[in-house]
Every structure is written in C-alpha cells, then in structure tokens.
Motif scaffolding. Sequence first.
Motif, mmCIF file in Angstrom:
data_model
loop_
_atom_site.group_PDB
_atom_site.id
_atom_site.type_symbol
_atom_site.label_atom_id
_atom_site.label_comp_id
_atom_site.label_asym_id
_atom_site.label_seq_id
_atom_site.Cartn_x
_atom_site.Cartn_y
_atom_site.Cartn_z
ATOM 1 N N ILE A 115 0.836 -1.203 0.000
ATOM 2 C CA ILE A 115 0.000 0.000 0.000
ATOM 3 C C ILE A 115 0.871 1.253 0.000
ATOM 4 C CG2 ILE A 115 -1.695 1.315 1.337
ATOM 5 C CD1 ILE A 115 -2.830 -1.386 2.281
ATOM 6 N N GLU A 116 1.922 1.245 0.816
ATOM 7 C CA GLU A 116 2.830 2.392 0.857
ATOM 8 C C GLU A 116 3.515 2.594 -0.489
ATOM 9 O OE1 GLU A 116 4.128 2.411 5.575
ATOM 10 O OE2 GLU A 116 5.330 1.291 4.127
ATOM 11 N N GLY A 120 2.311 5.933 -1.752
ATOM 12 C CA GLY A 120 3.325 6.859 -1.231
ATOM 13 C C GLY A 120 2.997 7.478 0.104
ATOM 14 N N VAL A 121 2.042 6.900 0.830
ATOM 15 C CA VAL A 121 1.631 7.444 2.124
ATOM 16 C C VAL A 121 2.085 6.482 3.221
ATOM 17 C CG1 VAL A 121 -0.313 8.267 3.511
ATOM 18 C CG2 VAL A 121 -0.405 8.441 1.011
ATOM 19 N N PRO A 122 2.758 6.969 4.264
ATOM 20 C CA PRO A 122 3.230 6.078 5.332
ATOM 21 C C PRO A 122 2.088 5.361 6.038
ATOM 22 C CG PRO A 122 4.259 8.244 5.514
ATOM 23 C CD PRO A 122 3.158 8.372 4.500
ATOM 24 N N GLY A 123 2.335 4.092 6.374
ATOM 25 C CA GLY A 123 1.315 3.313 7.064
ATOM 26 C C GLY A 123 0.886 3.921 8.379
ATOM 27 N N ALA A 224 -5.967 0.904 2.079
ATOM 28 C CA ALA A 224 -5.721 1.365 0.711
ATOM 29 C C ALA A 224 -6.640 2.532 0.358
ATOM 30 C CB ALA A 224 -5.912 0.215 -0.274
ATOM 31 N N SER A 225 -7.861 2.515 0.853
ATOM 32 C CA SER A 225 -8.806 3.597 0.547
ATOM 33 C C SER A 225 -8.386 4.898 1.217
ATOM 34 C CB SER A 225 -10.223 3.193 0.983
ATOM 35 O OG SER A 225 -10.690 2.089 0.236
ATOM 36 N N ARG A 236 2.749 14.366 -0.308
ATOM 37 C CA ARG A 236 4.097 14.365 -0.879
ATOM 38 C C ARG A 236 4.930 13.294 -0.194
ATOM 39 N NH1 ARG A 236 4.710 20.904 -0.235
ATOM 40 N NH2 ARG A 236 3.208 21.504 -1.850
ATOM 41 N N THR A 237 5.287 12.285 -0.966
ATOM 42 C CA THR A 237 6.052 11.167 -0.424
ATOM 43 C C THR A 237 7.399 11.640 0.110
ATOM 44 O OG1 THR A 237 5.002 9.697 -2.026
ATOM 45 C CG2 THR A 237 7.005 8.886 -0.970
ATOM 46 N N GLY A 238 7.764 11.158 1.289
ATOM 47 C CA GLY A 238 9.056 11.488 1.879
ATOM 48 C C GLY A 238 9.077 12.750 2.709
#
Length: 342
Positions: A115-116, A120-123, A224-225, A236-238
Amino acid sequence: MKLRRLSSIAAALALALSAGPAIAQTAEEAGFQAYLQLLAARARAEGVSEATIARMTAGLTVNPRVVQLDRAQPGGPPSAKPSPFAPYRRTHVDAGRIAAGRTMLQNVSGLLPRIEATYGVPGKMLLSIWGHETHYGSYTGDFDLARSLATLAYEGRRRDLFAGEFIAVLKMADRGVPRDRLKGSWAGAFGNPQFLPSVYLTTAVDGDGDGRPDIWSSRADTLASIANYFSKAGWRTGEPWGVSAAIPANFDWSQVSNRLVSPTCPAVYARHSAWKTVAEWRRLGVTPVGAIGDQTLAALFQPDGPGTPSWLLTGNYRVILQYNCSNYYALSVGLLADEIAR
C-alpha cells in the motif's frame, strides 16, 4: 407563481403549528415525503434504477434525533480565544489509542509495504486516521444513512451537501452495497475510515483483490482507501506532516504573520504563520526538533500561546486538514501517527 406557492406552503405550515403538535408533525412528514420525491427524481435523472429508488425510500421518515444533533453543531463567528489544544491532545493521543495502533501496526505489517509503495503514504498515517475515526473499527455508527441524509437535506441547513450525499448513497445501493451496511454516523459518514457516500464512490478501492471496495470489514481495503484519499489530496512522499519546533523566548511573531485569507477553512489557516523554508526558520531562531529538509516549506503554529509546544507544519499537514478541517484534529492525527511508529 413560485412566490405564491411558497406563501401557501408557509401558511399551511403556520396553521398546522398553531393547531397543535400532532398536526404540525403530520405537516412536517408530508413536507418530507414531498421533498423525498424531488430527491427521487434527481436520483432517477442521475441513473439510479427505479428498483433501488423504491427500495431505499420506502418507509423513510424524518429522524428528529438527527435534526437535534445537527442543530447542536457550533455556528456563527469563531470565538475570540480558541479553546486550548492540550486537553484535546490528551483525549485523542491517549495511551489506549497508541497501544491499539501499535498492535494493529503489527497485525497489518504484511499489507502495508504494498500500500505504501502504491500510494506513497506512510502506514502510520493510515492507522492514525483509522484510530481517530473509529478506534480501529470498534465503532462505526448505527444511524440508517438514507434516513439521516434525507432528513439533513430536508432540514436545509446544508441542503446542497446532504442532498448530494443522499443521491450518492442510492448509487452505492445501486452498485450492490447491502442496506445493512449503509449505516454510520448521524451526519452520514460510515465504515472504518468514516467516508461520506460521495467519497466512497470516488475514492474507496479494492485493496485485497476480491473485486469490491470493502471499507467495513477488510483491513486491506480500509488502509488502501485512506491512502488513496491522501494521494488524491496531494500527499508528498518522503515529507513529514510536520515536526516540533523550539522557539526563542523573545520570538517576534509579527515578522511571520500570515496576511493571506484561505478560500476554504479560513479560521483554521488564519492561526498559522506565513510559509517559509526550514532554512529561513532556522535563521529566525526557530529550531526544528525532528527530521525535515532545509528547503521544505513550512508554517509555524503554536496553538496554546507563548511557552507552549509549537510545530512547523508542511503541505502534508494540509492534506490531513482535507480529511477534517480542524487544526486540533490534524495535529492529533500527526502526533498519534508518530507515536504509533515510535
């Protein structure tokens, strides 16, 4: 003609009210049933089947409890002095929610990497939203969504919003979502992440590969949703949501005041400073307490005044605000996420 008709309706309602509670209630229910036909016509025009319309509107009545809860919501101009954040933090970033979040993190460890990588979103952020909204699924609401949304649309305070959500719940039913799953909060949010029906239609995804987005009982679909929601909102990933900040005792807030007025949630954003890079904040004597890049843009926020905790908030904090436009909600989501991952 339209004005004459409205005057007649108003006169009839006034007469009913003066005639006593039973007649007034009957008049209200008659008005609700007439309005329900307008909603049905709109649903029909938007492609909802006659069978679904008939099934979902049969027996619907006004829910007085929903009206009562809606009218109890805060209104009018914001208070001159906002309530403190510290008590809110204690009840939303509490030991029980943190412990349950860490347990759930272990339970879904096999799901999160995919999922991450996809969104690109942290769990930890996904679990924090889940923990805030329903305490990881322990309570999701038992109000009938069709009845609640039709009632709120008829009441009229936010008619456009709730009329649209009523049509969306009919579309969910038309897609095969069982009626017994169409239950949630009095304001129409449901499932583990407490999506509104329109959000479910556009954002809920199938995370476990069974062909249907199940945000009621599937952990994979739930996470996931939420991740899809954050991704679509611009995560924004990271980049962190924000970090704690140390501020000099004599810090001059006037030099960083925010002169912009946000077109959405203006009272929320008005409490933030102007945007500056972290490097610029450092030059002003503000020290980030956490990992954040020097070129990251951030706003400074100190909700409880001088001598109390402060944070540098990034664009990802504003993504959380899109889920619920409340500074205290967004702050506590970020803080809970950090505690879950600690």
